[in-house]
Design a protein around this motif. Structure first.
Motif, mmCIF file in Angstrom:
data_model
loop_
_atom_site.group_PDB
_atom_site.id
_atom_site.type_symbol
_atom_site.label_atom_id
_atom_site.label_comp_id
_atom_site.label_asym_id
_atom_site.label_seq_id
_atom_site.Cartn_x
_atom_site.Cartn_y
_atom_site.Cartn_z
ATOM 1 N N LYS A 1 -11.173 32.531 5.965
ATOM 2 C CA LYS A 1 -11.477 31.744 5.217
ATOM 3 C C LYS A 1 -10.536 30.450 4.736
ATOM 4 C CE LYS A 1 -13.980 32.586 0.808
ATOM 5 N NZ LYS A 1 -15.309 33.081 0.878
ATOM 6 N N GLY A 2 -11.230 29.323 4.717
ATOM 7 C CA GLY A 2 -10.357 28.169 4.303
ATOM 8 C C GLY A 2 -9.685 27.858 5.649
ATOM 9 N N LYS A 3 -9.693 28.149 6.820
ATOM 10 C CA LYS A 3 -8.974 27.864 7.797
ATOM 11 C C LYS A 3 -9.863 26.912 8.735
ATOM 12 C CE LYS A 3 -4.886 29.625 6.643
ATOM 13 N NZ LYS A 3 -3.947 30.527 7.009
ATOM 14 N N THR A 4 -9.070 26.595 10.147
ATOM 15 C CA THR A 4 -9.813 25.974 11.085
ATOM 16 C C THR A 4 -9.778 26.701 12.235
ATOM 17 O OG1 THR A 4 -9.637 23.807 10.006
ATOM 18 C CG2 THR A 4 -10.185 23.709 12.389
ATOM 19 N N TYR A 5 -10.762 27.056 13.111
ATOM 20 C CA TYR A 5 -10.731 27.813 14.323
ATOM 21 C C TYR A 5 -11.206 26.936 15.367
ATOM 22 C CZ TYR A 5 -11.013 31.293 17.924
ATOM 23 O OH TYR A 5 -10.689 31.966 18.890
ATOM 24 N N GLY A 6 -10.290 26.664 16.250
ATOM 25 C CA GLY A 6 -10.495 25.735 17.239
ATOM 26 C C GLY A 6 -11.134 26.421 18.557
#
Lengths: 551, 328
Positions: free
Chosen positions: A326-331
């Motif tokens: 949550k609230g993060k970025t997954y590349g």
């Protein structure tokens, strides 16, 4: 000092349009020495392709070339009649174009196209020309050229086609090649191979190259000298090392700063380490387990039902699992055909998975009851091409309001107008923009509109499929910065899909590397970039052209 | 290639079966065939006997298969109006229609492609503007008006060409009577052929022009120019071949309709072809002729489509089997 191979003095390209003249190239002068690789870099609209086309004498009406002189080995070529110019094109100056998929005639074999070009310029018989064509293909690194010469262009992959294009350009031993974005349409690993082939062939034959590209990394690794262009004019020219390490002009400085480097650490990771909280993990918003997608491309219904040797299954995505906090970025990175866009389509609900589950806050978005409603309200998507993803007949206000109306978030039109204005301000556009049409905006502005549209249904999870790969570097930097700030403001969670590893390193907290539909590596961003485990990841990282590798 | 043709042939047979079914239903249920055949004084017993003789009391599927069997052998029964076998009627009219269609197709294709290429290569010239304006007339004027106009100018006012009929015909190999071998036959075919071809010609021309201008903008044309190829090699080698790929489909379908819808032209010029036979049969509800005509037209379209598919296959290598990408 030796005589320059090509000398251009005060070149102008003017387009006579109905609403007045448009100057694409405005009085530029430069020289290319024999055997030299001259890089020409600039953002879209800088006039770099026009310069190449003008040298070839291929500018069509309503364009007009006004030039003091263009000299090839001291001989003027700018005022030659068309028939004489045809003997210079291909024979003395050849061209390699951007898209290998469209630059070959689909109805003729590569051999026919090569033989035709060779015999046009060199006094050879058909058999001799064919022998030479096979040699050229072999030189360009095409395996088994004896039999591949009778193949049609569609039977080659993108990288192989570009090799064919290069052999065509070199067919008549030209003295110079104009290479217009020769690798921009290719994957990074293929890109590196093609540049190597082009450089080797030109070095062996002493052919000069005018390398036109928007990618500073390609120039840094391959060119001797470079020209920086902006709005039809030369901003700066000099040796590659000088310009990249010691840029003089503000525009060049800005351009270089905007390029995300694969060598720089993720800024958020660095900040987190400084605060001593690098290891904290938030709860997962989206969990993907054993996701697979198989496409059945069997030619007929019979083989589809009963199998047999014609049965053809394509495993686009195989058993992929990851979690997005949550609230993060997954590349998600990978080359074309690696299955990253198929993953995105399954996550957003456009394509049903063959197996596996996607859980959003614990709800399976494909199988649970009311899953579709939840999926639509919580997940949104930003597409690659901002020119194609906005309806050209709708006003911006209607485009942004559509998710609100469709999901029934609001029906009151003044309320909707207020929210649209608010969203436009959030993406740093003037609220007045809602009365305009998409074509009135630039690429970067359009992508902001697309972001505002994605935000309008107040989603928690946004899937960004190559959000900046159609944009110039300076615009890309602005859009990425905006995405980062919106993430902080709204607490958004991103799935960022990109083939650009530098962008992923700057933006993502965790990264998954896809190769042929399989997840080869998955973990925190710095772990993967600093210490890659899989061979494929290492190969990808090595293939990326970077401005810190100045040739 | 062979598998492809067999597959297409299978589909063609399927289409013909469906058309045969429609044709059969029309033959069997549009009006009572017995009522059309017997005279008014016939008794109920006579009618019942005829019904039995024609097999109309058999189950429907048996009748259909019998109809199919006869159709395959080219037998469609006897015309109510002329009391001669339908197959003979159509065969005697067919040469006239085929000769007319062939002539107008040749005119339409030759002029259409030539003018299309010319206007695409010289989009700004006065000649192109004139041709385009003229083509608008061809597309928008109805065929019968063009026919009547041509008759008025060339037959009535100038008296250069005959206004109706086929002129003198010569018999070839028994049943084929051709107008190509006599002067009056050749003179007679000019006006109807022009009338029939005008629409197709302008359509093909506009199609070739639009398609060719599109192709000329493609990267591979620019790349061909950048290799210094001659103008002729680029325009006619690289551009025209690519232009023809989509043009083939439309043109193929249009050529089918030249044969099928020659009705109007044949009526205007009193051309003794299949089309005017059909018109005359409709007027008196001559159902066997109409059913046979329906089958005939379907057959023409199916054959032309088959040829178009095979042509496509020959011209465009991307459609051939085993054309997937190999290597990196």
């Amino acid at each position: 000092m030796t005589e320059p191979l090509l000398s251009v003095k005060n070149l102008k390209v003017v387009f006579h349009l109905r609403r007045g003249d448009f100057t694409a190239v405005n009085g530029i002068s430069f020289d290319i020495m024999p055997g030299e690789v001259l890089g020409v870099v600039g953002e879209s609209g800088a006039g770099k392709s026009m310069t190449g086309t003008a040298i070839m004498g291929l500018i069509d009406r309503p364009g007009e070339v006004i030039v003091d002189e263009i000299r090839l080995k001291g001989e003027r070529i700018d005022n030659l009649p068309e028939e004489k110019m045809r003997h210079i094109r291909g024979r003395r100056i050849a061209m390699v174009m951007q898209d290998p998929l469209t630059s070959l005639n689909p109805l003729y074999t590569v051999g026919e196209q090569l033989v035709e070009t060779i015999r046009r310029h060199l006094p050879l018989s058909h058999d001799q020309a064919k022998k030479r064509a096979i040699e050229l293909l072999a030189d360009a690194g095409i395996p088994d050229p004896q039999s591949r010469i009778d193949s049609y262009p569609h039977q080659f992959s993108g990288g192989m086609r570009q090799r064919v294009v290069i052999s065509l350009a070199l067919a008549a031993e030209p003295e110079m090649i104009v290479a217009d974005e020769p690798t921009s349409a290719l994957d990074v690993s293929v890109q590196a191979q093609i540049m190597k082939v082009l450089k080797r062939l030109c070095a062996e034959r002493g052919v000069a190259v005018m390398l036109i590209t928007h990618d500073m990394g390609v120039i840094a690794e391959n060119a001797d000298r470079m020209i920086v262009m902006n709005k039809g004019e030369i901003v700066e020219t000099g040796s590659v090392g000088d310009i990249i390490n010691r840029p003089r002009e503000p525009y060049t400085k800005k351009l270089i700063e905007a390029i995300p480097s694969i060598k720089t650490q993720n800024p958020r990771y660095a900040a987190a380490v400084a605060r001593g909280e690098a290891e904290t993990t938030a709860e997962a918003l989206v969990e993907v387990k054993g996701l697979s997608k198989t496409f059945d491309l069997s030619p007929s219904l019979v083989s589809r039902l009963f199998g047999g040797k014609h049965r053809k299954l394509v495993h686009a995505v195989q058993d992929v699992s990851f979690a997005v906090e949550k609230g993060k970025t997954y590349g998600l990175v990978g080359e074309s055909g690696s299955g990253k866009s198929t993953c995105a389509r399954m996550l957003v609900g456009l394509l049903e998975p063959s197996a596996g589950e996607i859980r959003l806050e614990g709800t399976d978005i494909w199988r649970d009851r009311n899953a579709a409603a939840k999926r639509r309200s919580k997940i949104q998507m930003i597409f690659q091409d901002p020119y194609a993803s906005l309806n050209p007949r709708w006003r911006v206000g209607a485009i942004i309001a559509e998710p609100m109306r469709a999901l029934g978030i609001s029906t009151n039109s003044t309320e909707i107008a207020d929210r649209v204005a608010d969203l436009l301000e959030r993406v740093r556009l003037d609220p007045e923009a809602m009365r305009k049409f998409p074509h009135e905006f630039s690429g970067g502005q359009r992508q902001r509109i697309a972001i505002a549209r994605a935000l309008s249904s107040q989603p928690e999870f946004i899937i960004c499929d190559e959000p900046t790969s159609a944009l110039d570097v300076s615009v890309q930097a602005q859009v990425l910065e905006l995405m980062r700030r919106l993430q902080d403001e709204f607490g958004l969670t991103y799935l960022l899909i990109s083939h650009n590893l530098a962008v992923i390193r700057q933006m993502a907290d965790s990264v998954g590397v896809l190769h042929n539909g399989v997840m080869v590596e998955n973990g925190p961003v710095e772990q993967i970039f600093a210490n890659p485990q899989a061979d494929y990841t290492r190969m990808l990282l090595d293939a990326v052209p970077d401005i810190s590798n100045v040739a | 290639m062979l598998a492809f043709i067999i597959k297409r042939l299978g589909q063609s047979v399927l289409v013909m079966l469906v058309v045969a079914l429609i044709s059969f239903i029309m033959f069997r249920y549009v009006g009572d065939p017995v009522a059309s055949l017997v005279s008014q004084e016939a008794t109920m017993a006579d009618q019942a006997q005829l019904r039995e003789r024609l097999g109309l009391n058999d189950p429907v599927h048996e009748q259909f298969f019998r109809f199919l069997g006869n159709a395959v052998q080219g037998q469609f029964g006897i015309s109510y109006r002329l009391q001669t076998p339908v197959s003979e009627l159509i065969l005697s009219r067919l040469p006239a229609t085929l000769e007319l269609a062939f002539t107008s197709v040749v005119i339409a294709l030759t002029l259409g492609i030539l003018l299309g290429v010319f206007t695409a290569l010289n989009p700004k010239s006065w000649a192109s503007a004139g041709i385009m304006a003229f083509s608008l007339v061809g597309v928008s004027l109805p065929t019968f008006l063009i026919g009547i106009g041509l008759i008025y100018i060339f037959a009535v006012e100038l008296q250069w060409l005959p206004s109706f009929g086929r002129g003198q015909v010569v018999s070839l190999g028994g049943w084929w009577r051709t107008g190509f071998l006599t002067e009056s036959g050749l003179r007679s075919i000019i006006l109807p052929a022009i009338t029939l071809s005008l629409f197709q010609m302008t359509l093909i021309m506009r199609l070739v022009r639009a398609e060719m201008m599109e192709v000329l903008r493609q990267d591979y044309i620019k790349f061909a120019r950048a290799r210094g190829l001659s103008k002729r090699a680029i325009n006619f080698g690289h551009a025209l071949k690519n232009t023809l790929v989509p043009v083939i489909t439309i043109t193929g379908l249009q050529l089918g309709s030249v044969i099928a819808f020659a009705i109007i032209t044949e009526t205007v010029f009193q051309w003794p072809g299949v089309g005017s036979l059909f018109v005359n049969s409709v007027a008196v509800v001559d159902v066997p002729v109409m059913a046979a005509y329906l089958m005939f037209i379907a057959f023409v379209f199916v054959v032309i489509n088959l040829i178009v598919d095979i042509l496509y296959y020959i011209v465009d290598p991307r459609l051939r089997v085993g054309g997937s990408a190999r290597g990196t």
